[in-house]
Design an enzyme around this catalytic site. Structure first.
Site, PDB file in Angstrom:
ATOM      1  N   THR A   1       0.444  -0.834   0.042  1.00  0.00           N
ATOM      2  CA  THR A   1      -0.605  -0.572  -0.227  1.00  0.00           C
ATOM      3  C   THR A   1       0.573   1.303  -0.171  1.00  0.00           C
ATOM      4  O   THR A   1       2.146   1.075   0.291  1.00  0.00           O
ATOM      5  CB  THR A   1      -0.871  -0.234   1.051  1.00  0.00           C
ATOM      6  OG1 THR A   1      -1.740  -0.821   0.876  1.00  0.00           O
ATOM      7  CG2 THR A   1      -1.777   1.037   1.485  1.00  0.00           C
TER       8      THR A   1
ATOM      9  N   THR B   1      -4.174   1.679  -2.359  1.00  0.00           N
ATOM     10  CA  THR B   1      -3.680   1.090  -2.415  1.00  0.00           C
ATOM     11  C   THR B   1      -3.762  -0.119  -3.187  1.00  0.00           C
ATOM     12  O   THR B   1      -5.075  -0.095  -4.569  1.00  0.00           O
ATOM     13  CB  THR B   1      -4.058   0.035  -0.669  1.00  0.00           C
ATOM     14  OG1 THR B   1      -3.241  -1.117  -1.399  1.00  0.00           O
ATOM     15  CG2 THR B   1      -5.355  -0.974  -1.197  1.00  0.00           C
TER      16      THR B   1
ATOM     17  N   GLY C   1       1.195  -1.433   4.945  1.00  0.00           N
ATOM     18  CA  GLY C   1       1.249  -3.238   5.472  1.00  0.00           C
ATOM     19  C   GLY C   1       0.039  -3.647   5.354  1.00  0.00           C
ATOM     20  O   GLY C   1       0.513  -5.293   6.535  1.00  0.00           O
ATOM     21  N   GLY C   2      -0.813  -3.779   5.560  1.00  0.00           N
ATOM     22  CA  GLY C   2      -1.888  -4.504   5.476  1.00  0.00           C
ATOM     23  C   GLY C   2      -2.207  -4.685   7.393  1.00  0.00           C
ATOM     24  O   GLY C   2      -2.722  -3.780   7.097  1.00  0.00           O
TER      25      GLY C   2
END
Length: 525
Positions: A338, A356, A420-421
């Site tokens: 992202t 993202t 980073g999710g």
């Protein structure tokens, strides 16, 4: 074998504006907009568009995201949702559960043939173009064509492949081979382009992407959803068996929503509502505000007891988030690749923007006619039928993105977020705590060791206080890890702050090779 280097980036100061982003080229483009008199929205959109060219594996116009804006004069905070939406014609039966789990960020069962993760069936309707255009129209001073100009220039020059880009391409080369257009665009002889030892970088042509950006500048943003670009996208997806239609694109709109507000230590944290990381973050902050471990004096570094409190609060919030939250859930709440950027201008307007493609290179599918790399937003849905976030047509899935604004008790404003999710929300909780509980400036906060409690096994940075892992291990499984470039163990933040005296600060993740905070003064010199 793991090679560990110690890297350092310093806090950047300025007075005329500041952009913090994951790539210095994009940050400089946004800072140049500020230097010419543009505002925070102008710079944020310009930066995001350039990021879509220079780091296409992270974000782009084939994805979607969220934006928070605070007006420097009135203090009004606005939130813009331009997240991806599933196509209206999808059939949940097309995503049968696999007989074995191959692992994913959400700990949900895998789908047969990874249809929700790779390929045309993993693609959702992109929202980035609509979001950027709406932000400019409502809060900016530049036209969409003006904001596109630096991205067009970058695309015409081609994608620069340096050592870091070569790494990113190498990691996903096998998956990129599943799509002919992505293979042709990004690989050479089925592999990532290899840099000659005497060459700092090479460039991959992006002719189709450049033409698409020029078309957007000439015809306007709605061409992506209703015009020539839309028709090309739909035709390319149909050729691969996709279900996205012209009606799906034409019906897409970015939407303004009411931001969440959470008091914490005399500060006010503003977050995205709905299917984002915002509600979970506010949940964690509420838990921490009642935590006795944080009764110590500001100025002291966090100790093992503080990291243990972070772990407990974050895991408790995730236990609810991943089982009860979704488009059909009881609540309106909520590892990836992202882009996050933060901007402050000379007038005190601030923007926190996260965009993202979801996974690295998204669906791995490139539209051959447009050169657009497309998202794999279907992976954000829980593939189990009947769950709150189950796969459904025309729905927004549960996302991890969590752009934030924070009005400090001293009268300043912070814009912060991360890539980073699932690692995003835990990192931001700690960074806010470092700033508000321990009195750190952004430079020290973003350089302080963190934990990641996004999964049941808690990752502890090896640099954390010696008894941190043992303290957390009383309640959770623990892994002690190094904060290395790859694999990414902790989220990658970018932040700016306007201090009460008007001084501007910018800071980025020390381990990311091309991240940078760029003041407007530097861009104008």
């Amino acid at each position: 074998m793991t090679t560990t280097w110690t890297t350092h980036k310093a806090l950047v100061a300025g007075t005329e504006g500041m952009v913090a982003a994951q790539h210095v080229t994009a940050a400089r483009a946004g800072a140049a907009v500020l230097a010419r008199g543009g505002n925070a929205i102008d710079a944020a959109v310009t930066t995001a568009l350039v990021l879509s060219v220079v780091e296409p594996w992270l974000s782009g116009i084939g994805g979607g995201g969220f934006l928070l804006h605070r007006d420097g004069a009135s203090g009004e905070v606005s939130a813009l949702d331009f997240a991806m939406v599933s196509p209206g014609g999808i059939d949940p039966a097309d995503y049968p559960l696999a007989t074995r789990s191959e692992g994913n960020w959400f700990d949900w069962p895998s789908v047969a043939e990874n249809r929700n993760r790779i390929g045309v069936h993993s693609i959702c309707v992109p929202g980035a173009v609509a979001g950027f255009a709406e932000a400019l129209a409502a809060k900016g001073t530049l036209s969409f064509a003006e904001a596109l100009a630096p991205a067009i220039e970058a695309a015409e020059a081609g994608l620069e492949v340096d050592w870091f880009a070569e790494l990113c391409l190498s990691i996903d080369a096998d998956n990129l081979l599943t799509n002919e257009a992505s293979t042709r665009l990004l690989l050479r002889d089925g592999k990532a382009p290899r840099l000659p030892e005497s060459c700092a970088g090479i460039r991959l042509p992006m002719a189709e992407k450049a033409a698409t950006l020029r078309r957007l500048a000439e015809a306007g943003a709605r061409d992506f959803y209703e015009g020539e670009i839309a028709r090309a996208l739909v035709a390319d997806m149909a050729a691969l068996g996709g279900r996205m239609t012209m009606d799906d694109l034409a019906g897409y709109r970015a939407r303004w929503v009411t931001p969440l507000s959470q008091d914490y230590r005399g500060a006010r944290v503003l977050a995205m509502p709905g299917l984002t990381g915002g509600p979970a973050l506010c949940d964690v902050l509420g838990r921490l505000s009642r935590e006795a471990a944080f009764a110590g004096d500001p100025g002291e570094p966090p100790r093992a007891q503080h990291y243990a409190a972070y772990a407990d609060a974050i895991r408790a919030a995730y236990a609810d988030r991943l089982t009860t939250v979704g488009h059909a859930g009881r609540h309106g709440v909520d590892p990836g690749c992202t882009s996050h950027l933060s901007v402050v201008d000379r007038h005190g307007n601030v923007v926190s923007l996260t965009n993202t493609l979801l996974s690295r290179f998204g669906s791995k599918v490139t539209s051959p006619e447009t050169g657009i790399l497309l998202n794999n937003g279907m992976m954000w849905f829980d593939p189990r039928p009947g769950t709150p976030n189950a796969i459904a047509p025309g729905a927004r899935p549960l996302a991890n993105m969590c752009p934030l604004l924070c009005e400090t008790r001293e009268g300043g404003v912070v814009a912060i977020g991360a890539a980073g999710g699932r690692q995003i929300m835990p990192s931001l909780v700690q960074l806010l705590s470092f700033r508000l509980d321990f009195g750190m400036d952004l430079g020290r906060a973003l350089s302080t060791p963190r934990i990641d409690a996004s999964a049941p096994r808690i990752k502890v940075d090896r640099r954390a206080p010696a008894d941190t892992a043992g303290r957390i291990a009383r309640s959770h499984d623990v892994d002690v890890v190094d904060d290395v470039l790859y694999p990414v163990q902790f989220a990658i933040p970018s932040a700016v702050e306007r201090r009460p005296n008007g001084t501007l600060h910018g800071m980025v993740h020390p381990n990311h090779p091309w991240s940078a905070a760029v003041p407007a003064e530097e861009a104008s010199s």
